[in-house]
Structure formats: C-alpha cells, structure tokens
Motif scaffolding. Structure first.
Motif, short mmCIF file in Angstrom:
data_model
loop_
_atom_site.label_atom_id
_atom_site.label_comp_id
_atom_site.label_asym_id
_atom_site.label_seq_id
_atom_site.Cartn_x
_atom_site.Cartn_y
_atom_site.Cartn_z
N THR A 365 0.83 -1.19 0.00
CA THR A 365 0.00 0.00 0.00
C THR A 365 0.88 1.25 0.00
O THR A 365 2.06 1.19 0.36
N LEU A 367 0.86 3.66 2.11
CA LEU A 367 1.32 3.89 3.47
C LEU A 367 2.51 2.99 3.80
O LEU A 367 3.50 3.45 4.39
N GLN A 368 2.43 1.72 3.45
CA GLN A 368 3.54 0.82 3.70
C GLN A 368 4.80 1.26 2.96
O GLN A 368 5.91 1.22 3.50
N GLU A 433 2.26 2.82 15.67
CA GLU A 433 0.94 2.72 16.30
C GLU A 433 -0.16 3.20 15.35
O GLU A 433 -1.24 2.62 15.28
N MET A 434 0.11 4.28 14.64
CA MET A 434 -0.83 4.77 13.64
C MET A 434 -1.05 3.72 12.55
O MET A 434 -2.19 3.45 12.13
N TYR A 435 0.03 3.11 12.10
CA TYR A 435 -0.06 2.07 11.06
C TYR A 435 -0.86 0.88 11.56
O TYR A 435 -1.71 0.33 10.84
N GLN A 436 -0.65 0.48 12.80
CA GLN A 436 -1.38 -0.65 13.36
C GLN A 436 -2.87 -0.35 13.48
O GLN A 436 -3.73 -1.21 13.21
N ARG A 437 -3.21 0.87 13.87
CA ARG A 437 -4.62 1.25 13.96
C ARG A 437 -5.29 1.18 12.59
O ARG A 437 -6.43 0.73 12.45
N ARG A 438 -4.59 1.64 11.57
CA ARG A 438 -5.15 1.60 10.21
C ARG A 438 -5.30 0.15 9.72
O ARG A 438 -6.25 -0.18 9.02
N ARG A 439 -4.36 -0.69 10.09
CA ARG A 439 -4.46 -2.11 9.72
C ARG A 439 -5.69 -2.74 10.34
O ARG A 439 -6.42 -3.50 9.70
N ARG A 441 -8.40 -1.25 11.26
CA ARG A 441 -9.63 -0.74 10.65
C ARG A 441 -9.86 -1.37 9.29
O ARG A 441 -10.97 -1.53 8.84
#
Length: 441
Positions: A365, A367-368, A433-439, A441
């Motif tokens: 993605t 983001l990644q 942490e932001m990335y984990q939250r998006r994952r 969701r």
C-alpha cells in the motif's frame, strides 16, 4: 573510573527499562547523550579518537554487527518460496544499488569529496539497522507484517552486500588491501564473495543445527550451553567464510536463517500459538528442559528459541555499547553541518527515491511504501564500516588534503547516524501505532 561509569550506566538502564518502554523513544536515544556527555566535549571522562583507536573500535563493532545479523536470521521464519521474501530482497539489494550512487554523486558535487571518498561514504551509509528501533522490527517469529518483515530482512542483507562498495571506495583512495575490488576481475571477486558467504553460512548453520538436534534426539547428548552454540556458530561461519574470501556478514546471516529453517521444517505449523501452554515457539525460556530438548518434534524449536533468547539479550547489551560509543566519538570529532545536510537529503530524498524504484510493481500500500522509505535507519553497520575504513591510510588525489579527508568523512557519518537515532527513535512508536490502527480498521 571505568568501572564506576559502566556500573552506573548499566544499573541505570536496569532500573529505567520499564519507564523507557512507556515513553515514545528508543533506548538508543538515552544512550546517545550519555556517550556525548562522557566524551571530551563535555566531561572529558572518556576520550576515544576514531582514527587512533580504529582497530579496537572495528573489533567491537564487528562483534556487535555479527550478533545482530545472526539474530535477524533467526527471526525470519518464512520459507524461501514465500513471496514475502521479494520485499527484503528488493530493499536489501536494489534500494542499496540506487542509494550508493546517489550518495556518491551528492558527496562529489554537493560536498566536493573525491570520487573514492564519495563512493566510500555511500557504502558506509547504505546499510540499514532495524535493531536500533525495536518498534519497526519483527516482534516474534510468526510476524508476517510487510513493513516489519521487509525492514528486518533488509538489515540482514545489506550489511553484507555493502562491503564490496566500501572496498571499492578504499581501492580508489589507494588502499592496497582493497586493490582487487577495482581491477578487471572485480565483478568475479564480488560474485564469489556473495555466493561463498550465503552458501557457506547456510551449509554451516544447517550442519551444526542438524548435528545438535540429531545428538539430542538419538543419544540425549549436546544438551544445554545454547549460548555457546550460538556464539560458536557465529564465529565458525564468519571465520571459515572469510578464509575462502567470502563475505562473512552474509555467512552469519545465512547461518541464522539455516538454523531457523531446520526448526520450521521440523515443527511445521505446530507450536505456533503463544496462548497454548504447550507451545514452544515464542514462549520458550532459556532454562534447561531435557524433556523438550530431546523431544522428537520439539528439539529443534527448543534449540532455536533458546539461542534466539540469549542472542536478543546480548543484542541489547551490544546496542548499549555501540550507541554510547557513537556519542563518545561524536563528542570527540564534532557535529558536522555538511553531515546534517546529507542526513536530510538521505532521509527525505535519496532513501524515498531508492525505495520507490526498488518497490516498483510491488504489492504494497502507499502507506507501507512511505513507512519503508522513512525507516532507513543508520546504526551499527555504518559505524562498523567507518571504523573499518579508518584502519587504512587514505591517499587523496591532487587538489585534496589527505589528512583532512578522514576526519571530514568521519564527522559526516557520525552526524548522520546521530540524527537517524534521534529522528527515527522519536517517530518509530507513534508512526507504527498509527499504522497498526489503520491495519485493524
């Protein structure tokens, strides 16, 4: 005085470990200013000159780097046919092949370095080091997150593949020991070094792992001393591979992969659930358990996990020593404005461009891709290659002062590593942490 300083620092870290875990900073961000304060710029309690102590510093940095590479290999449990391997290979090889020329061009045309020094600078700053930011590396051997897996694997690969470029830079600076990397057979020399490193390290790791597991299963021998087993395999794979002119860093990484591969082949998908009280993977302690150590299906998992557990503890100690040392060296040689500018160019232009080229067509993605581009962390690998290069006398071409070249490059490298520790250390926890939250969701 040395005993007082070391004792106070180690006790402080033991007492503050829980507090640091709650803060959005990496432990390296604590070690770095401590080292700077201990250095000649502040207290003067410790004064280590990079060039004068290059041999000792090289030995220390090499031990830390070898331990890190072996640990990275033990963490990567994916089979080689898994498509996820394409990402760390792209980052560890393709991105590095873009990064080094871009840094070399920047060094030549922006900072006025001779070609040899510019290529050397690119080789020194090409390796990434996920160990210095635990939030972006693999948390456990079952972690298949693309970012964590890619960055961890990249750090294991490019610490070894950067070696030929460092030697090329030294060869252009007139170092006789590196002359073979600039002659007509240089490509063959490099190819042999890579192949011998990977194949030699894999074979040694596989043979030692199979031997230990076989002795435990069949004869209930070779029990305990996993700490000796891990360190011994690191030294054996590095030493034998270097003896046949292979790249020892790749050998140690491959040896760790081989030991983990034996475990994954024997264990399959069993014992992977950390909530299962019978699980071995991720819950194995380093205590002596003869029943598990000799179990037909769990013996290899026990061996691998106990070796990994010990290595991770040693890795934390190595991180403490190396980052503190970076602070001491920076205190001695001084902060570089040119190094700060290079760091900004590297983090915001060169690294994102190299990752974008390397990941063209990859199934990730946006983001990644952006996070992989940002976390090109510089650390132990760059420090090792710097002090390794300082062991030799550099001969600058006409128009350049040889005596000023090494201190200038050293100051630039230490400044880049320092800024990486600070900038990536601050951003690692909130971004992941932001990335984990998006994952989720």
């Amino acid at each position: 005085m040395w005993y007082l300083i070391v004792g106070a620092l180690l006790l402080s870290m033991g007492l503050m470990a829980s507090l640091l875990e709650r803060l959005p900073i990496s432990p390296a961000m604590f070690y770095l200013p401590v080292g700077y304060i201990l250095g000649p710029a502040v207290s003067g309690l410790i004064n280590v000159a990079p060039a004068q102590h290059a041999e000792l510093l090289t030995a220390l940095a090499k031990m830390a780097l070898l331990l890190s590479l072996f640990t990275v290999g033990l963490k990567l449990r994916m089979p080689f046919r898994d498509r996820i391997w394409r990402l760390p290979l792209r980052l560890g090889v393709l991105a590095m092949l873009v990064t080094i020329p871009l840094v070399a061009l920047t060094g030549t045309f922006v900072f006025g370095l001779p070609l040899g020094a510019a290529i050397l600078l690119g080789g020194i700053l090409a390796p990434t080091d996920p160990v210095l930011a635990s939030d972006v590396q693999i948390k456990n051997v079952n972690d298949r997150d693309l970012i964590r897996t890619s960055l961890t694997g990249e750090g294991g690969i490019n610490d070894g593949t950067a070696f030929p470029f460092v030697m090329l830079g030294l060869a252009l600076l007139g170092v006789p020991a590196a002359a073979t990397y600039s002659d007509a057979y240089a490509l063959l020399h490099v190819a042999w070094g890579v192949i011998a490193g990977l194949v030699g390290g894999w074979l040694l790791g596989w043979l030692v792992g199979r031997l230990v597991v076989g002795l435990r299963r069949t004869f209930q021998l070779a029990l305990g001393m996993e700490e000796f087993l891990g360190i011994g395999l690191i030294a054996l794979s590095y030493g034998l591979t270097e003896l046949i002119h292979g790249i020892g860093f790749l050998a140690v990484f491959a040896a760790g992969l081989a030991m983990r591969r034996i475990e994954s082949t024997n264990s399959g998908q069993q014992d992977l659930n950390p909530d299962d009280n019978k699980s071995v993977i991720n819950t194995m302690s380093a205590s002596d358990n003869k029943e598990v150590a000799t179990h037909p299906t769990k013996a290899s998992a026990y061996m691998t996990e106990t070796v990994l557990s010990f290595n991770q503890q040693m890795e934390q100690f190595a991180e403490f020593v190396m980052v503190t040392l970076v602070g001491i060296l920076l205190s001695h040689i001084g902060f570089s404005v040119a190094g700060a500018l290079l760091a900004l160019l590297l983090f915001f232009v060169i690294r994102p461009l190299s990752v974008a080229i390397a990941l063209t067509g990859a199934d990730v993605t946006p983001l990644q891709r952006r996070l992989m581009a940002w976390f090109g962390i510089k650390g132990i690998g760059s420090l090792y290659y710097l002090v390794f290069a300082l062991q030799y006398q550099w001969l600058a071409p006409a128009g350049f002062h040889s005596s000023a070249l090494a201190p200038r490059v050293s100051s630039m490298v230490l400044t880049v590593v320092t800024m990486s520790i600070v900038m990536h250390g601050i951003s690692a926890t909130p971004l992941m942490e932001m990335y984990q939250r998006r994952r989720l969701r």
